[in-house]
Design a protein around this motif. Structure first.
Motif, PDB file in Angstrom:
ATOM      1  N   HIS A  47       0.839  -0.924   0.402  1.00  0.00           N
ATOM      2  CA  HIS A  47      -0.030   0.243  -0.205  1.00  0.00           C
ATOM      3  C   HIS A  47       1.195   1.808  -0.039  1.00  0.00           C
ATOM      4  N   LEU A  48       1.635   1.360  -1.089  1.00  0.00           N
ATOM      5  CA  LEU A  48       2.137   2.184  -1.513  1.00  0.00           C
ATOM      6  C   LEU A  48       1.875   3.739  -1.099  1.00  0.00           C
ATOM      7  N   HIS A  49       2.902   4.504  -0.009  1.00  0.00           N
ATOM      8  CA  HIS A  49       2.310   5.762   0.603  1.00  0.00           C
ATOM      9  C   HIS A  49       1.338   6.314   1.232  1.00  0.00           C
ATOM     10  N   GLY A  50       0.760   5.212   1.421  1.00  0.00           N
ATOM     11  CA  GLY A  50      -0.698   5.646   2.144  1.00  0.00           C
ATOM     12  C   GLY A  50      -1.915   5.033   1.255  1.00  0.00           C
ATOM     13  N   LEU A  51      -1.440   4.788   0.418  1.00  0.00           N
ATOM     14  CA  LEU A  51      -2.550   4.589  -0.494  1.00  0.00           C
ATOM     15  C   LEU A  51      -3.045   3.310  -1.031  1.00  0.00           C
ATOM     16  N   PRO A  52      -4.583   1.819  -0.264  1.00  0.00           N
ATOM     17  CA  PRO A  52      -4.263   0.603  -0.526  1.00  0.00           C
ATOM     18  C   PRO A  52      -3.871   0.047  -1.786  1.00  0.00           C
ATOM     19  N   ALA A  53      -3.711  -1.091  -2.182  1.00  0.00           N
ATOM     20  CA  ALA A  53      -3.832  -1.752  -3.943  1.00  0.00           C
ATOM     21  C   ALA A  53      -5.005  -2.009  -4.058  1.00  0.00           C
TER      22      ALA A  53
ATOM     23  N   ALA B 129      -3.758   7.391   3.156  1.00  0.00           N
ATOM     24  CA  ALA B 129      -3.148   7.650   4.528  1.00  0.00           C
ATOM     25  C   ALA B 129      -1.872   8.613   4.491  1.00  0.00           C
ATOM     26  N   TRP B 130      -1.804   9.164   3.714  1.00  0.00           N
ATOM     27  CA  TRP B 130      -0.943  10.625   3.332  1.00  0.00           C
ATOM     28  C   TRP B 130       0.342  10.244   3.494  1.00  0.00           C
ATOM     29  N   HIS B 131       0.833   8.869   4.095  1.00  0.00           N
ATOM     30  CA  HIS B 131       2.761   9.010   4.511  1.00  0.00           C
ATOM     31  C   HIS B 131       3.201   9.350   3.880  1.00  0.00           C
ATOM     32  N   ILE B 132       3.905   9.626   2.007  1.00  0.00           N
ATOM     33  CA  ILE B 132       4.438  10.023   1.014  1.00  0.00           C
ATOM     34  C   ILE B 132       3.683  10.802   0.421  1.00  0.00           C
ATOM     35  N   LEU B 133       3.868  11.602   0.180  1.00  0.00           N
ATOM     36  CA  LEU B 133       3.242  12.635  -1.021  1.00  0.00           C
ATOM     37  C   LEU B 133       4.076  12.941  -2.316  1.00  0.00           C
ATOM     38  N   ARG B 134       3.703  11.519  -3.499  1.00  0.00           N
ATOM     39  CA  ARG B 134       4.040  11.717  -4.442  1.00  0.00           C
ATOM     40  C   ARG B 134       3.812  12.275  -5.992  1.00  0.00           C
ATOM     41  N   LEU B 135       3.967  13.246  -6.936  1.00  0.00           N
ATOM     42  CA  LEU B 135       3.765  14.808  -7.021  1.00  0.00           C
ATOM     43  C   LEU B 135       4.755  14.483  -8.560  1.00  0.00           C
ATOM     44  N   ARG B 136       3.487  13.569  -9.422  1.00  0.00           N
ATOM     45  CA  ARG B 136       4.144  13.568 -11.041  1.00  0.00           C
ATOM     46  C   ARG B 136       4.364  14.488 -12.493  1.00  0.00           C
TER      47      ARG B 136
ATOM     48  N   ALA C 119      15.491  23.386  -8.533  1.00  0.00           N
ATOM     49  CA  ALA C 119      14.652  24.498  -8.552  1.00  0.00           C
ATOM     50  C   ALA C 119      13.677  25.019  -6.644  1.00  0.00           C
ATOM     51  N   LEU C 120      13.223  23.745  -6.518  1.00  0.00           N
ATOM     52  CA  LEU C 120      11.757  23.500  -5.799  1.00  0.00           C
ATOM     53  C   LEU C 120      12.627  23.810  -4.043  1.00  0.00           C
ATOM     54  N   ARG C 121      13.603  22.599  -3.780  1.00  0.00           N
ATOM     55  CA  ARG C 121      14.610  23.141  -2.879  1.00  0.00           C
ATOM     56  C   ARG C 121      15.594  24.525  -2.450  1.00  0.00           C
ATOM     57  N   ALA C 122      16.143  24.766  -3.759  1.00  0.00           N
ATOM     58  CA  ALA C 122      16.286  26.173  -3.374  1.00  0.00           C
ATOM     59  C   ALA C 122      15.107  27.183  -3.059  1.00  0.00           C
ATOM     60  N   GLU C 123      13.948  26.802  -3.085  1.00  0.00           N
ATOM     61  CA  GLU C 123      12.952  27.353  -2.355  1.00  0.00           C
ATOM     62  C   GLU C 123      12.426  27.488  -1.073  1.00  0.00           C
ATOM     63  N   GLY C 124      12.851  26.356  -0.832  1.00  0.00           N
ATOM     64  CA  GLY C 124      12.803  26.140   0.995  1.00  0.00           C
ATOM     65  C   GLY C 124      11.801  24.563   0.575  1.00  0.00           C
ATOM     66  N   VAL C 125      11.077  23.712  -0.393  1.00  0.00           N
ATOM     67  CA  VAL C 125      10.825  22.997  -0.115  1.00  0.00           C
ATOM     68  C   VAL C 125      11.428  22.080  -0.619  1.00  0.00           C
ATOM     69  N   PRO C 126      11.491  20.995   0.956  1.00  0.00           N
ATOM     70  CA  PRO C 126      12.323  19.877   0.936  1.00  0.00           C
ATOM     71  C   PRO C 126      12.116  18.548   0.632  1.00  0.00           C
ATOM     72  N   LEU C 127      11.590  18.540  -1.212  1.00  0.00           N
ATOM     73  CA  LEU C 127      11.287  17.568  -2.060  1.00  0.00           C
ATOM     74  C   LEU C 127      12.529  16.419  -2.210  1.00  0.00           C
ATOM     75  N   SER C 128      12.163  15.061  -2.381  1.00  0.00           N
ATOM     76  CA  SER C 128      13.209  14.059  -2.853  1.00  0.00           C
ATOM     77  C   SER C 128      12.864  13.089  -3.834  1.00  0.00           C
ATOM     78  N   GLN C 129      14.198  12.531  -4.154  1.00  0.00           N
ATOM     79  CA  GLN C 129      13.100  10.779  -5.639  1.00  0.00           C
ATOM     80  C   GLN C 129      13.137  10.343  -4.568  1.00  0.00           C
TER      81      GLN C 129
ATOM     82  N   THR D 161       9.184  11.627 -11.150  1.00  0.00           N
ATOM     83  CA  THR D 161       8.154  11.956  -9.767  1.00  0.00           C
ATOM     84  C   THR D 161       9.059  12.656  -8.869  1.00  0.00           C
ATOM     85  N   LEU D 162       8.208  13.854  -7.643  1.00  0.00           N
ATOM     86  CA  LEU D 162       9.290  13.880  -6.427  1.00  0.00           C
ATOM     87  C   LEU D 162       8.261  13.708  -5.774  1.00  0.00           C
ATOM     88  N   CYS D 163       8.235  13.444  -3.981  1.00  0.00           N
ATOM     89  CA  CYS D 163       8.250  13.495  -2.889  1.00  0.00           C
ATOM     90  C   CYS D 163       8.372  14.282  -1.998  1.00  0.00           C
ATOM     91  N   LEU D 164       7.273  14.420  -0.964  1.00  0.00           N
ATOM     92  CA  LEU D 164       7.426  15.112  -0.109  1.00  0.00           C
ATOM     93  C   LEU D 164       7.165  14.015   0.809  1.00  0.00           C
TER      94      LEU D 164
END
Length: 432
Positions: free
Chosen positions: A149-155, A302-309, A332-342, A378-381
């Motif tokens: 149930h990746l990131h909190g969404l049931p399969a 459950a919104w454990h991780i937010l993945r953005l495509r 660019a987003l991390r420079a703006e203070g948004v803590p995203l990761s791969q 994709t990028l993840c918060l």
């Protein structure tokens, strides 16, 4: 228009401009401190201490929350997977179907049973195991499905059962505390469900821990024995007689007491997290070329991780490699203070530990195109949204996204200067 921070402008979310207490996780209150002190003063510091009450209480309370007959507390989420698979009948030489995109613990747990993880690609919308790809992974030796149930969404459990009738289904619900599928809680959908209590999870402990849920009396008995050296649960005093295989996968009373306090707040926190994440994603959904998570109508997240495509064509970059777009927007987003990761950097079947013998990385890319595209595009918060007080911080992050999108012409020029490669580049770097 303000200048991009990566080019010398002021960040949209300057360091120190948000309240750290709004994103701290886990939230530790006087209740957790008192619970831990209660255990320390009791002198019952192990799971096998006579009369130890905390673990039994946590098991009862989580079973009630999940709507199942039984719960077995263990020492970690990975231990939950390994014990549950073994209790469900997975044996050496068996094969277990695993999604091609997940944390490596999922496949490690299969290997710990002496079985072989066989991978199937994921659904491009939900990022969970794709039922249409499961049949090609089945053989005469396949005994179980291990959907995540990746990131909190049931399969899609009903579709998965139809794709592989008769196989045991063990849920990897490590990230899905509080999520539901067609009115039933995650962990109550298969033969067994497995949760992590790692401090990064939606239901945390103060260290490591895991929970196994099941309605099966047989699986429950087997899991109890497997977590404690193959011994049967004591009637009065422990016998130390091993009746079958097992090891030490026990949870400690301190961790159980801590998690019981967290569980009391889980329903309220889940509801508030859903509200603040929804408001955040609502703003991001207005940005062209940014696709927010899809939640089918029959499920809750459950919104454990937010993945953005990222959608290059809608960003004005048709035909450009998604990885190039991701790299520039990540910076660019991390420079703006948004803590995203791969988050993940390669599909799981490409990891050297799990790559099928004789298959090249290029062949892995061909077999699991959706998993590869997800890694690349994709990028993840992570974690910043777990604290229910994170609403204002998420809104600040939304401003960071909006600022970067105001500068799309500059972003496009940067992307076009990037190499056209994919996740295989990162794997080659690991090999060196």
């Amino acid at each position: 228009m303000s200048r991009l921070a990566m080019l010398g402008g002021t960040p949209a979310v300057p360091a120190g401009s948000t309240d750290p207490a709004a994103t701290d996780w886990p939230v530790v209150t006087e209740a957790e401190e008192a619970a831990v002190l209660r255990v320390l003063r009791s002198g019952r510091l192990t799971a096998t201490a006579a009369g130890e009450p905390e673990i039994v209480a946590l098991e009862r309370e989580w079973a009630e929350y999940a709507g199942v007959a039984h719960c077995v507390a263990v020492g970690s989420g990975t231990a939950a997977l390994q014990v549950a698979l073994a209790a469900a009948g997975v044996r050496p030489g068996d094969r277990v179907v695993v999604p091609a995109l997940t944390m490596n613990a999922t496949a490690h747990a299969v290997r710990q049973c002496g079985a072989e993880p066989v991978f199937a690609d994921i659904d491009p919308d939900t990022y969970t195991l794709d039922p249409t790809r499961v049949p090609e992974a089945l053989t005469a030796r396949t005994t179980a499905l291990l959907p995540v149930h990746l990131h909190g969404l049931p399969a899609d459990l009903d579709a998965l059962r139809s794709a592989a009738p008769g196989l045991a289904v063990v849920e990897d619900a490590a990230q899905a505390h509080g999520a539901s599928y067609r009115g039933r809680a995650a962990g109550a959908l298969g033969l067994a469900g497995c949760f992590s209590l790692h401090p990064s999870k939606n239901l945390p402990t103060c260290g490591e821990g895991g929970l196994i849920t099941t309605d099966s009396d047989e699986v429950h008995r087997a899991a109890l024995a497997l977590r404690n050296f193959g011994e049967r649960p004591p009637v009065r005093t422990r016998s130390y007689i091993a009746h079958g295989p097992g090891g030490n996968a026990r949870l400690g009373p301190v961790q159980a007491a801590f998690t019981r306090c967290q569980l009391e707040r889980l329903p309220e926190q889940t509801k508030e997290r859903d509200r603040v994440v929804g408001a955040f994603l609502g703003r991001l959904a207005e940005l062209p070329g940014l696709r927010v998570p899809v939640v089918p109508a029959d499920r809750t997240h459950a919104w454990h991780i937010l993945r953005l495509r990222l959608v290059p064509a809608k960003l004005g970059l048709p035909g450009v490699a998604p990885a190039a777009v991701r790299r520039v927007l990540h910076r660019a987003l991390r420079a703006e203070g948004v803590p995203l990761s791969q988050y993940q950097v390669a599909p799981l079947p490409a990891h050297p530990a799990f790559r099928p013998a004789g298959l090249s990385v290029d062949e892995i890319a061909e077999r699991f195109p959706v998993a590869g595209a997800t890694v690349d595009g994709t990028l993840c918060l992570q974690r910043r949204q777990l604290n229910p007080a994170a609403g204002p911080v998420l809104q600040a992050y939304a401003r960071g996204f909006e600022k970067v999108w105001e500068h799309l012409p500059v972003i496009r020029d940067m992307v076009r200067a990037q190499p056209s490669d994919d996740w295989r580049r990162a794997l080659a770097g690991e090999a060196r």
